[in-house]
Design an enzyme around this catalytic site. Structure first.
Site, PDB file in Angstrom:
ATOM      1  N   PHE A 223      23.266  51.429 -97.738  1.00 24.98           N
ATOM      2  CA  PHE A 223      23.436  50.998 -99.125  1.00 24.98           C
ATOM      3  C   PHE A 223      23.872  52.130-100.038  1.00 24.98           C
ATOM      4  O   PHE A 223      24.461  51.900-101.095  1.00 24.98           O
ATOM      5  CB  PHE A 223      22.139  50.362 -99.650  1.00 24.98           C
ATOM      6  CG  PHE A 223      21.102  51.328-100.145  1.00 24.98           C
ATOM      7  CD1 PHE A 223      21.022  51.657-101.490  1.00 24.98           C
ATOM      8  CD2 PHE A 223      20.185  51.900 -99.269  1.00 24.98           C
ATOM      9  CE1 PHE A 223      20.057  52.531-101.961  1.00 24.98           C
ATOM     10  CE2 PHE A 223      19.221  52.775 -99.732  1.00 24.98           C
ATOM     11  CZ  PHE A 223      19.158  53.100-101.080  1.00 24.98           C
ATOM     12  N   LYS A 224      23.607  53.372 -99.645  1.00 24.43           N
ATOM     13  CA  LYS A 224      23.917  54.479-100.546  1.00 24.43           C
ATOM     14  C   LYS A 224      25.423  54.691-100.707  1.00 24.43           C
ATOM     15  O   LYS A 224      25.856  55.318-101.676  1.00 24.43           O
ATOM     16  CB  LYS A 224      23.208  55.739-100.076  1.00 24.43           C
ATOM     17  CG  LYS A 224      21.702  55.523-100.147  1.00 24.43           C
ATOM     18  CD  LYS A 224      20.867  56.735 -99.996  1.00 24.43           C
ATOM     19  CE  LYS A 224      19.393  56.353-100.169  1.00 24.43           C
ATOM     20  NZ  LYS A 224      18.480  57.454 -99.963  1.00 24.43           N
ATOM     21  N   ASP A 225      26.217  54.122 -99.814  1.00 24.28           N
ATOM     22  CA  ASP A 225      27.668  54.156-100.013  1.00 24.28           C
ATOM     23  C   ASP A 225      28.065  53.477-101.323  1.00 24.28           C
ATOM     24  O   ASP A 225      29.066  53.850-101.946  1.00 24.28           O
ATOM     25  CB  ASP A 225      28.386  53.431 -98.870  1.00 24.28           C
ATOM     26  CG  ASP A 225      28.349  54.186 -97.557  1.00 24.28           C
ATOM     27  OD1 ASP A 225      28.393  55.429 -97.585  1.00 24.28           O
ATOM     28  OD2 ASP A 225      28.263  53.530 -96.502  1.00 24.28           O
TER      29      ASP A 225
END
Length: 466
Positions: free
Chosen positions: A110-112
């Protein structure tokens, strides 16, 4: 829009200045002086927008020192189809319970979603100012690879990423350490994530060192990360509802409190969020706080290595931003609480417990290894969907807070390919790995391993900084 520090010791600054600073000079975290409001008409007008268009609208509420056409160009580049073949789809698990698929980007986490935007805006602001920046960050698993993939090859930026030696999955290590770009530096420290994060804060708090080496931050202590994460709460709400004002709850696996903080801020802005369900693993400091009102971080010796390793965190750096709201945005009280935390190792806000749920919508729960395995197994059997261990923590805790007529969206943390060993234990088979990453763990790796000592890190950064 101007930004202030949670500790009150910083003159108000525009977005591009705090973007490059990271931690505030007084050791606090930056927040907008006032939050923009989201009304029903505005939300409804956004229903037909693409993710990139929505991101430009939401981020534009926080960034008024970048021209709107430039901001849109950056979000279009960050969220292009060759970066995210699918972007934040809803994945139904059972009636009333869905995943918000945030792991469709280049590092499968999700950090993308926020980091790809940071890569664009860092390069833009540095080029506009003719400056360089050395990013110093810490990762418990996914922040590092997301930051490095977003910033690899970017002009004017070098990345120094600290990670806990031996405490990430083999896939996570390979994603980071296999990068050979000259501006990427991986440093594995013999310690736990909290110690890595402490070193980042110590060096960022040394104002002479920070200035001499032009240090910036890419962890969620950087406000831009939080702002970019608010976007997918709005996106998820728009896709889970059909009418203005309809409520949605979000369940969020949480270690450093950044992801769920974005939901808290979206709710304060007016997004119709019913519950923010915080899910932890065995390192349940945050769950303990919401249950008791006492914040009691644990030492490295009591930070457990678990099968959801990205949440193996006992000191949540973003929690201070929530505490700031909880105490009525009283910077003096925040300073006193942080001093008390340093002196005694804890602080007690149990007198404010009624606000946790009634005012801010928070509920919390914890998950164990056995819970993760059972949840992965059950979700796969019921829906055919495979989830990673962190997402399983979120699903497990979410199930206790389902309410009729209110959709529950669990924020997906990563794709299961990153945690093959746990998936094999849960369902007896390894998850599929994207074709372009199948040889990842066989690629040459480049990493510096050193003791967990701020002086060693400072020396390395000093020798390799731009």
């Amino acid at each position: 829009m101007k930004y202030r520090s949670t500790r009150g010791g910083m003159a108000p600054l525009p977005f591009c200045d705090i973007l490059l600073e990271g931690l505030a000079p007084d050791g606090g975290l930056t927040l907008p002086e006032t939050l923009p409001a989201l009304d029903a008409d505005t939300l409804e007008s956004w229903r037909g927008l693409s993710y990139a268009e929505l991101a430009a609208r939401v981020l534009g509420l926080f960034i008024d020192d970048v021209p709107a056409p430039d901001l849109l160009r950056m979000t279009q580049a960050a969220y292009a189809s060759d970066v995210f073949p699918r972007i934040a789809p809803l994945k139904p698990l059972r009636p009333g319970l869905s995943l918000l698929g945030l792991s469709e980007g280049p590092t499968l986490a999700f950090k993308d979603m926020a980091m790809q935007f940071l890569g664009q805006i860092f390069e833009y602001v540095l080029a506009r100012r003719g400056q360089t920046l050395n990013i110093l960050g810490a990762t418990s698993g996914d922040t590092g690879s997301a930051a490095e993939y977003a910033l690899r090859g970017k002009r004017g930026v070098a990345v120094f990423m600290l990670s806990p030696h031996g405490r990430m999955s083999a896939f996570q290590r390979a994603q980071m350490y296999s990068l050979q770009d000259a501006n990427i530096h991986n440093i594995a420290l013999r310690g736990v994530f909290d110690e890595c994060q402490d070193i980042v804060k110590a060096l960022a708090g040394d104002l002479d060192f920070k200035s001499a080496h032009r240090l910036g931050a890419v962890n969620s202590i950087n406000w831009a990360r939080i702002a970019a994460q608010i976007v997918y709460y709005v996106w998820g709400w728009l896709r889970a509802t059909g009418k203005p004002g309809e409520l949605v709850s979000f369940a969020v696996p949480s270690g450093n409190f950044g992801n769920i903080l974005a939901g808290h801020l979206a709710r304060r802005m007016g997004l119709p969020i019913h519950r923010l369900v915080l899910a932890t693993n065995e390192n349940n400091v945050l769950e303990e706080f919401f249950r008791t009102g006492v914040y009691r971080p644990r030492p490295a010796s009591r930070t457990y290595a678990t099968s959801s390793p990205s949440m193996d965190i006992s000191r949540a750096s973003n929690f201070e931003r929530f505490v700031f709201d909880l105490v009525g945005q009283d910077a003096g009280r925040v300073r006193a609480l942080m001093d008390e935390l340093r002196r005694t190792g804890e602080f007690d806000l149990s007198d404010l417990k009624p606000q946790f749920t009634q005012t801010y919508g928070f509920v919390a729960g914890a998950s164990s290894h056995a819970d993760r395995l059972a949840t992965i197994r059950a979700v796969h059997a019921e829906s055919g969907v495979l989830i990673d261990p962190h997402t399983a923590d979120g699903v497990h805790v979410a199930q206790a807070h389902l309410e009729p007529g209110i959709p529950m969206l669990v924020l997906e943390t990563a794709l299961p390919a990153k945690f093959s060993e746990t998936l094999v234990e849960a369902i007896g088979q390894a998850p599929a790995v994207p074709e372009d990453l199948r040889d990842l763990q066989q690629r040459p790796q480049r990493v510096e391993i050193m003791d967990c000592d701020a002086r060693l890190v400072a020396d390395y950064v000093g020798r390799h900084a731009l």
